[in-house]
Scaffold this motif. Structure first.
Motif, PDB file in Angstrom:
ATOM      1  N   MET A 114      51.460  51.989  41.393  1.00  0.00           N
ATOM      2  CA  MET A 114      52.044  50.708  41.057  1.00  0.00           C
ATOM      3  C   MET A 114      52.025  50.530  39.553  1.00  0.00           C
ATOM      4  O   MET A 114      51.079  50.914  38.893  1.00  0.00           O
ATOM      5  CB  MET A 114      51.222  49.596  41.682  1.00  0.00           C
ATOM      6  N   SER A 115      53.054  49.931  39.044  1.00  0.00           N
ATOM      7  CA  SER A 115      53.084  49.640  37.615  1.00  0.00           C
ATOM      8  C   SER A 115      53.224  48.142  37.446  1.00  0.00           C
ATOM      9  O   SER A 115      53.529  47.409  38.366  1.00  0.00           O
ATOM     10  CB  SER A 115      54.257  50.371  36.967  1.00  0.00           C
ATOM     11  N   GLY A 116      53.025  47.657  36.257  1.00  0.00           N
ATOM     12  CA  GLY A 116      53.114  46.223  36.016  1.00  0.00           C
ATOM     13  C   GLY A 116      51.813  45.529  36.364  1.00  0.00           C
ATOM     14  O   GLY A 116      50.848  46.139  36.793  1.00  0.00           O
ATOM     15  N   ARG A 117      51.827  44.226  36.182  1.00  0.00           N
ATOM     16  CA  ARG A 117      50.627  43.436  36.452  1.00  0.00           C
ATOM     17  C   ARG A 117      50.409  43.282  37.956  1.00  0.00           C
ATOM     18  O   ARG A 117      51.349  43.028  38.699  1.00  0.00           O
ATOM     19  CB  ARG A 117      50.750  42.068  35.798  1.00  0.00           C
ATOM     20  N   ILE A 118      49.152  43.384  38.362  1.00  0.00           N
ATOM     21  CA  ILE A 118      48.785  43.278  39.768  1.00  0.00           C
ATOM     22  C   ILE A 118      47.744  42.175  39.920  1.00  0.00           C
ATOM     23  O   ILE A 118      46.762  42.144  39.177  1.00  0.00           O
ATOM     24  CB  ILE A 118      48.199  44.608  40.297  1.00  0.00           C
ATOM     25  N   LEU A 119      47.955  41.303  40.890  1.00  0.00           N
ATOM     26  CA  LEU A 119      46.974  40.286  41.242  1.00  0.00           C
ATOM     27  C   LEU A 119      46.427  40.621  42.619  1.00  0.00           C
ATOM     28  O   LEU A 119      47.188  40.767  43.569  1.00  0.00           O
ATOM     29  CB  LEU A 119      47.604  38.891  41.261  1.00  0.00           C
ATOM     30  N   VAL A 120      45.104  40.759  42.705  1.00  0.00           N
ATOM     31  CA  VAL A 120      44.419  40.954  43.971  1.00  0.00           C
ATOM     32  C   VAL A 120      43.722  39.634  44.283  1.00  0.00           C
ATOM     33  O   VAL A 120      42.855  39.199  43.527  1.00  0.00           O
ATOM     34  CB  VAL A 120      43.394  42.102  43.909  1.00  0.00           C
ATOM     35  N   ALA A 121      44.124  38.992  45.385  1.00  0.00           N
ATOM     36  CA  ALA A 121      43.623  37.662  45.718  1.00  0.00           C
ATOM     37  C   ALA A 121      42.886  37.668  47.040  1.00  0.00           C
ATOM     38  O   ALA A 121      43.456  38.027  48.074  1.00  0.00           O
ATOM     39  CB  ALA A 121      44.784  36.665  45.771  1.00  0.00           C
ATOM     40  N   GLY A 122      41.618  37.275  47.004  1.00  0.00           N
ATOM     41  CA  GLY A 122      40.823  37.128  48.217  1.00  0.00           C
ATOM     42  C   GLY A 122      41.053  35.752  48.804  1.00  0.00           C
ATOM     43  O   GLY A 122      40.906  34.742  48.123  1.00  0.00           O
ATOM     44  N   ILE A 123      41.431  35.717  50.077  1.00  0.00           N
ATOM     45  CA  ILE A 123      41.768  34.479  50.772  1.00  0.00           C
ATOM     46  C   ILE A 123      40.744  34.270  51.876  1.00  0.00           C
ATOM     47  O   ILE A 123      40.348  35.224  52.538  1.00  0.00           O
ATOM     48  CB  ILE A 123      43.164  34.577  51.426  1.00  0.00           C
ATOM     49  N   GLY A 124      40.346  33.025  52.112  1.00  0.00           N
ATOM     50  CA  GLY A 124      39.501  32.747  53.270  1.00  0.00           C
ATOM     51  C   GLY A 124      38.471  31.672  53.031  1.00  0.00           C
ATOM     52  O   GLY A 124      38.220  31.258  51.900  1.00  0.00           O
ATOM     53  N   ASN A 125      37.883  31.242  54.129  1.00  0.00           N
ATOM     54  CA  ASN A 125      36.875  30.192  54.130  1.00  0.00           C
ATOM     55  C   ASN A 125      35.527  30.808  54.489  1.00  0.00           C
ATOM     56  O   ASN A 125      35.326  31.230  55.633  1.00  0.00           O
ATOM     57  CB  ASN A 125      37.270  29.103  55.138  1.00  0.00           C
ATOM     58  N   VAL A 126      34.604  30.852  53.552  1.00  0.00           N
ATOM     59  CA  VAL A 126      33.293  31.476  53.771  1.00  0.00           C
ATOM     60  C   VAL A 126      32.440  30.702  54.776  1.00  0.00           C
ATOM     61  O   VAL A 126      31.420  31.214  55.230  1.00  0.00           O
ATOM     62  CB  VAL A 126      32.518  31.659  52.446  1.00  0.00           C
ATOM     63  N   PHE A 127      32.847  29.502  55.148  1.00  0.00           N
ATOM     64  CA  PHE A 127      32.107  28.698  56.123  1.00  0.00           C
ATOM     65  C   PHE A 127      32.602  28.921  57.553  1.00  0.00           C
ATOM     66  O   PHE A 127      32.143  28.258  58.482  1.00  0.00           O
ATOM     67  CB  PHE A 127      32.189  27.209  55.767  1.00  0.00           C
ATOM     68  N   LEU A 128      33.554  29.847  57.731  1.00  0.00           N
ATOM     69  CA  LEU A 128      34.085  30.151  59.055  1.00  0.00           C
ATOM     70  C   LEU A 128      33.924  31.633  59.382  1.00  0.00           C
ATOM     71  O   LEU A 128      34.865  32.330  59.760  1.00  0.00           O
ATOM     72  CB  LEU A 128      35.560  29.739  59.156  1.00  0.00           C
ATOM     73  N   GLY A 129      32.726  32.147  59.240  1.00  0.00           N
ATOM     74  CA  GLY A 129      32.402  33.519  59.636  1.00  0.00           C
ATOM     75  C   GLY A 129      33.290  34.559  58.993  1.00  0.00           C
ATOM     76  O   GLY A 129      33.376  34.670  57.768  1.00  0.00           O
ATOM     77  N   ASP A 130      33.995  35.312  59.830  1.00  0.00           N
ATOM     78  CA  ASP A 130      34.805  36.437  59.355  1.00  0.00           C
ATOM     79  C   ASP A 130      36.005  36.019  58.519  1.00  0.00           C
ATOM     80  O   ASP A 130      36.637  36.865  57.887  1.00  0.00           O
ATOM     81  CB  ASP A 130      35.273  37.285  60.538  1.00  0.00           C
ATOM     82  N   ASP A 131      36.329  34.722  58.484  1.00  0.00           N
ATOM     83  CA  ASP A 131      37.407  34.267  57.612  1.00  0.00           C
ATOM     84  C   ASP A 131      37.043  34.498  56.149  1.00  0.00           C
ATOM     85  O   ASP A 131      37.918  34.517  55.287  1.00  0.00           O
ATOM     86  CB  ASP A 131      37.726  32.790  57.867  1.00  0.00           C
ATOM     87  N   GLY A 132      35.771  34.718  55.856  1.00  0.00           N
ATOM     88  CA  GLY A 132      35.328  35.006  54.497  1.00  0.00           C
ATOM     89  C   GLY A 132      35.523  36.452  54.074  1.00  0.00           C
ATOM     90  O   GLY A 132      35.112  36.847  52.973  1.00  0.00           O
ATOM     91  N   PHE A 133      36.159  37.275  54.905  1.00  0.00           N
ATOM     92  CA  PHE A 133      36.376  38.692  54.590  1.00  0.00           C
ATOM     93  C   PHE A 133      37.048  38.913  53.233  1.00  0.00           C
ATOM     94  O   PHE A 133      36.602  39.730  52.429  1.00  0.00           O
ATOM     95  CB  PHE A 133      37.213  39.353  55.699  1.00  0.00           C
ATOM     96  N   GLY A 134      38.129  38.198  52.967  1.00  0.00           N
ATOM     97  CA  GLY A 134      38.863  38.383  51.708  1.00  0.00           C
ATOM     98  C   GLY A 134      38.028  38.019  50.500  1.00  0.00           C
ATOM     99  O   GLY A 134      38.029  38.714  49.481  1.00  0.00           O
ATOM    100  N   VAL A 135      37.273  36.930  50.610  1.00  0.00           N
ATOM    101  CA  VAL A 135      36.419  36.474  49.520  1.00  0.00           C
ATOM    102  C   VAL A 135      35.333  37.508  49.234  1.00  0.00           C
ATOM    103  O   VAL A 135      35.060  37.849  48.077  1.00  0.00           O
ATOM    104  CB  VAL A 135      35.815  35.093  49.851  1.00  0.00           C
ATOM    105  N   GLU A 136      34.710  38.041  50.289  1.00  0.00           N
ATOM    106  CA  GLU A 136      33.652  39.046  50.105  1.00  0.00           C
ATOM    107  C   GLU A 136      34.215  40.337  49.517  1.00  0.00           C
ATOM    108  O   GLU A 136      33.596  40.962  48.656  1.00  0.00           O
ATOM    109  CB  GLU A 136      32.948  39.327  51.432  1.00  0.00           C
ATOM    110  N   THR A 137      35.384  40.731  49.958  1.00  0.00           N
ATOM    111  CA  THR A 137      35.981  41.972  49.444  1.00  0.00           C
ATOM    112  C   THR A 137      36.284  41.860  47.949  1.00  0.00           C
ATOM    113  O   THR A 137      35.965  42.764  47.179  1.00  0.00           O
ATOM    114  CB  THR A 137      37.248  42.322  50.252  1.00  0.00           C
ATOM    115  N   VAL A 138      36.860  40.742  47.512  1.00  0.00           N
ATOM    116  CA  VAL A 138      37.157  40.620  46.080  1.00  0.00           C
ATOM    117  C   VAL A 138      35.882  40.425  45.256  1.00  0.00           C
ATOM    118  O   VAL A 138      35.834  40.826  44.094  1.00  0.00           O
ATOM    119  CB  VAL A 138      38.202  39.526  45.745  1.00  0.00           C
ATOM    120  N   TYR A 159      53.385  38.366  37.941  1.00  0.00           N
ATOM    121  CA  TYR A 159      52.781  39.601  38.460  1.00  0.00           C
ATOM    122  C   TYR A 159      53.865  40.405  39.146  1.00  0.00           C
ATOM    123  O   TYR A 159      54.718  39.851  39.835  1.00  0.00           O
ATOM    124  CB  TYR A 159      51.658  39.283  39.451  1.00  0.00           C
ATOM    125  N   ASP A 160      53.810  41.702  38.982  1.00  0.00           N
ATOM    126  CA  ASP A 160      54.747  42.593  39.652  1.00  0.00           C
ATOM    127  C   ASP A 160      54.370  42.741  41.118  1.00  0.00           C
ATOM    128  O   ASP A 160      55.232  42.804  41.994  1.00  0.00           O
ATOM    129  CB  ASP A 160      54.728  43.959  38.960  1.00  0.00           C
TER     130      ASP A 160
END
Length: 178
Positions: free
Chosen positions: A1-25, A59-60
């Motif tokens: 990939m070229s150009g600017r990249i945004l990696v965004a963790g999404i989720g609610n850490v108060f709802l168990g596995d919904d916090g997956f994105g937040v923990e990964t980032v 972001y690209d």
């Protein structure tokens, strides 16, 4: 990939596995994670409006990291290229301007509106690194299969941002965790 990249963790850490994105980032942001200068990693959590305005910076590529229920075994990782018009993928759902309940779909719908008003351009490419959740009930902490998938998700994101070109994937790729 070229150009600017945004990696965004999404989720609610108060709802168990919904916090997956937040923990990964969070793990991607740790020292020594080998992120190039053109890559920005952010914990969006449940602040969907923040993501929309962040994307106006230009972001690209956008890589969303989120819990993604697609019917696989808990902890299964998915790599999905989100394309406009694909049934069930990034179609606006619910009220777009509810800042506390904005899904990534609604954020991207809002982004198109914001870009039209500001002259900005949305990301050319949107990828989702998703993990099949086991438990989305109230509680802090990931289930064992989802927690075990986080290191592999980190590797997937790093592979995406270090690989040149667009030969990465077709419509969808599955990667079993562990």
């Amino acid at each position: 990939m070229s150009g600017r990249i945004l990696v965004a963790g999404i989720g609610n850490v108060f709802l168990g596995d919904d916090g997956f994105g937040v923990e990964t980032v969070r793990r991607l942001s740790e020292p020594g994670s080998r992120l190039p200068d053109h890559v920005e990693v952010v914990d969006i959590g449940v602040r969907g409006v923040h993501l929309a305005y962040q994307l106006l910076d230009g972001y690209d590529t956008l890589v969303l990291v989120d819990a993604t229920a697609r019917g696989g075994a808990p902890g299964t990782l998915y790599l999905i290229e989100a394309t406009e018009g694909e049934p069930g993928t990034l179609a606006p759902q619910g009220p777009v301007l509810d800042g506390h309940r904005m899904s990534p779909d609604a954020v991207l719908a809002l982004l198109d509106t914001l870009c039209a008003g500001t002259g900005g351009t949305p990301p050319r490419r949107i990828l989702v690194v998703g993990c099949e959740p086991d438990c989305l009930e109230e509680g802090i902490g990931l289930s064992a299969p989802v927690a075990a998938a986080v290191p592999e998700a980190v590797r997937m994101v790093l592979d995406l941002i270090h690989r040149p070109g667009e030969e990465l994937l077709g419509e969808e790729h599955n990667a079993a965790a562990n």
